[in-house]
Design a protein around this motif. Sequence first.
Motif: not given
Length: 87
Positions: A14-34
Amino acid sequence: HIIASSKRRALAELTSHYELGGYAKIGWPGVIVIEGLEENCSSFVHEIRTWRWQHLAVRGEEQVPIPSGFTLDDSRVLPRKFEELSE
């Protein structure tokens, strides 16, 4: 939390589709920064809200104007390609 490999793969697609960069922190808690065009970020958030989550909250957002003569990629602070960070 972000654990399931299917959800992690879907985030990357999905980030590739929308041409977004950023990070996802996997685990608990999960965090997404785009980072990307505002309308693409909004579409991304709208779409992932339809997925099954225990809790999903947008904790902050910032709109930064792109200076004249520059592109989005020139102005990026986060990585151009979405990256996963381990726990």
